[in-house]
Design a protein around this motif. Structure first.
Motif, short mmCIF file in Angstrom:
data_model
loop_
_atom_site.label_atom_id
_atom_site.label_comp_id
_atom_site.label_asym_id
_atom_site.label_seq_id
_atom_site.Cartn_x
_atom_site.Cartn_y
_atom_site.Cartn_z
N VAL A 29 0.90 -1.07 -0.06
CA VAL A 29 -0.06 0.12 -0.15
C VAL A 29 0.97 1.19 0.21
N GLU A 30 2.03 1.30 0.85
CA GLU A 30 2.90 2.45 0.94
C GLU A 30 3.55 2.65 -0.59
N ALA A 31 3.83 1.34 -1.09
CA ALA A 31 4.77 1.57 -2.24
C ALA A 31 3.73 2.23 -3.45
N LEU A 32 2.65 1.71 -3.57
CA LEU A 32 1.63 1.77 -4.47
C LEU A 32 1.06 3.51 -4.21
N ALA A 33 1.06 3.78 -3.09
CA ALA A 33 0.78 5.26 -2.64
C ALA A 33 1.69 6.46 -3.42
N SER A 34 3.00 6.02 -3.71
CA SER A 34 3.90 6.87 -4.37
C SER A 34 3.60 6.91 -5.91
N LEU A 35 2.60 6.13 -6.38
CA LEU A 35 2.09 6.09 -7.79
C LEU A 35 0.77 7.12 -7.63
N SER A 36 0.45 7.59 -6.70
CA SER A 36 -1.15 8.09 -6.63
C SER A 36 -1.30 9.31 -7.65
N PHE A 37 -0.52 9.90 -8.27
CA PHE A 37 -0.39 10.81 -9.25
C PHE A 37 -0.99 10.23 -10.60
N LEU A 38 -0.71 8.99 -10.77
CA LEU A 38 -1.27 8.26 -11.98
C LEU A 38 -2.81 8.06 -11.77
N THR A 39 -3.28 8.03 -10.83
CA THR A 39 -4.77 7.44 -10.57
C THR A 39 -5.82 8.72 -11.30
N GLY A 40 -6.63 7.99 -12.01
CA GLY A 40 -7.69 9.07 -12.36
C GLY A 40 -8.09 8.36 -13.76
N ILE A 108 4.71 -7.56 -21.62
CA ILE A 108 5.90 -6.90 -21.18
C ILE A 108 5.92 -6.94 -19.57
N HIS A 109 6.84 -7.55 -19.08
CA HIS A 109 7.29 -7.62 -17.50
C HIS A 109 8.42 -6.73 -17.35
N TYR A 110 7.73 -5.57 -16.35
CA TYR A 110 8.41 -4.54 -16.21
C TYR A 110 9.00 -4.21 -14.65
N HIS A 111 9.90 -3.55 -14.39
CA HIS A 111 10.30 -3.49 -12.97
C HIS A 111 10.42 -1.92 -13.11
N VAL A 112 10.30 -1.18 -11.78
CA VAL A 112 10.58 0.15 -11.93
C VAL A 112 11.96 0.40 -11.75
N SER A 113 12.41 1.25 -12.70
CA SER A 113 14.03 1.74 -12.49
C SER A 113 14.21 3.04 -12.02
N GLU A 114 13.04 3.98 -12.10
CA GLU A 114 13.48 5.26 -11.45
C GLU A 114 11.98 5.59 -10.91
N LEU A 115 11.87 6.21 -9.78
CA LEU A 115 10.72 6.67 -9.12
C LEU A 115 11.12 8.00 -8.40
N THR A 116 10.29 8.98 -8.55
CA THR A 116 10.07 9.98 -7.93
C THR A 116 8.64 10.16 -7.30
N PRO A 117 8.75 9.82 -6.04
CA PRO A 117 7.01 9.56 -5.34
C PRO A 117 6.27 10.75 -5.72
N GLY A 118 5.11 10.72 -6.25
CA GLY A 118 4.27 11.54 -6.45
C GLY A 118 4.32 12.39 -7.62
N ARG A 119 5.55 12.01 -8.56
CA ARG A 119 5.90 13.20 -9.67
C ARG A 119 6.46 12.17 -10.83
N ARG A 120 7.02 11.36 -10.82
CA ARG A 120 7.55 10.38 -12.03
C ARG A 120 7.70 8.98 -11.58
N VAL A 121 7.51 8.29 -12.61
CA VAL A 121 7.88 6.81 -12.42
C VAL A 121 8.52 6.32 -13.97
N GLN A 122 9.36 5.44 -14.02
CA GLN A 122 9.79 4.86 -15.19
C GLN A 122 10.04 3.32 -14.97
N PHE A 123 9.25 2.76 -15.97
CA PHE A 123 9.37 1.23 -15.82
C PHE A 123 10.19 0.85 -17.08
#
Length: 173
Positions: A29-40, A108-123
């Motif tokens: 839940v905590e890790a996925l919360a860092s991606l909340s900017f994507l929801t909508g 495609i199977h991804y992993h997160v390579s870069e993460l700026t919580p609430g701002r940017r994610v790169q798979f």
């Protein structure tokens, strides 16, 4: 007849398992919360005539009581048809991962390579010998817009990615 000692050991084991599951769930839940900017609910801008698509929609939100994040897209293709896509984002072994599927049969199977919580994610895709590389980046432009970039690299040990598609998603009111 079960001895009292065995019942205590079984009870202790079940308690330990329940605590582990709860800790794993809290981590997810905590890790996925860092991606909340994507929801909508999002609309994709119509790309130029040379783009591989002609706009579409994207809906991103939590599922399975917040254990995963699900992205469902419909992309309008130049030939007049639609391409349906789905990506699930989840935590496995303490790391954010994602699996992508589309109606054309791509996986495609991804992993997160870069993460700026609430701002940017790169798979980035998990490497597969003799297969191309894939990189998908989301960046929050502002509260109402996401920049999306999908890149492909030819097979090889040191991938050189080139932009395949990019655009902006606008949040639906």
């Amino acid at each position: 007849m079960m001895r009292r000692f065995d019942r205590q050991r079984i009870g202790a084991a079940l308690l330990a398992l329940a605590l582990t599951v709860m800790a794993d769930r809290a981590c997810a839940v905590e890790a996925l919360a860092s991606l909340s900017f994507l929801t909508g609910h999002w609309d994709a801008e119509r790309g130029p005539v040379t783009a591989p698509n002609r706009g579409g929609t994207s809906d991103i939100g939590p599922d399975l009581n917040g254990a995963i994040l699900v992205r469902r897209d419909r992309t309008h293709m130049p030939d007049g048809g639609d391409l349906d896509m789905m990506m699930t984002v989840y935590v496995e072994d303490g790391r954010l991962r994602a699996d992508f599927f589309d109606s054309a049969g791509h996986v495609i199977h991804y992993h997160v390579s870069e993460l700026t919580p609430g701002r940017r994610v790169q798979f980035v895709n998990d490497p597969v010998p003799e297969a191309p590389g894939f990189r998908l980046t989301y960046t929050e432009a502002d509260a109402a817009h996401l920049s999306v970039r999908f890149e492909i690299a030819p097979p090889g040990p040191r991938p050189t990615f080139a932009v395949f598609a990019e655009g902006t998603l606008s949040r639906r009111p």
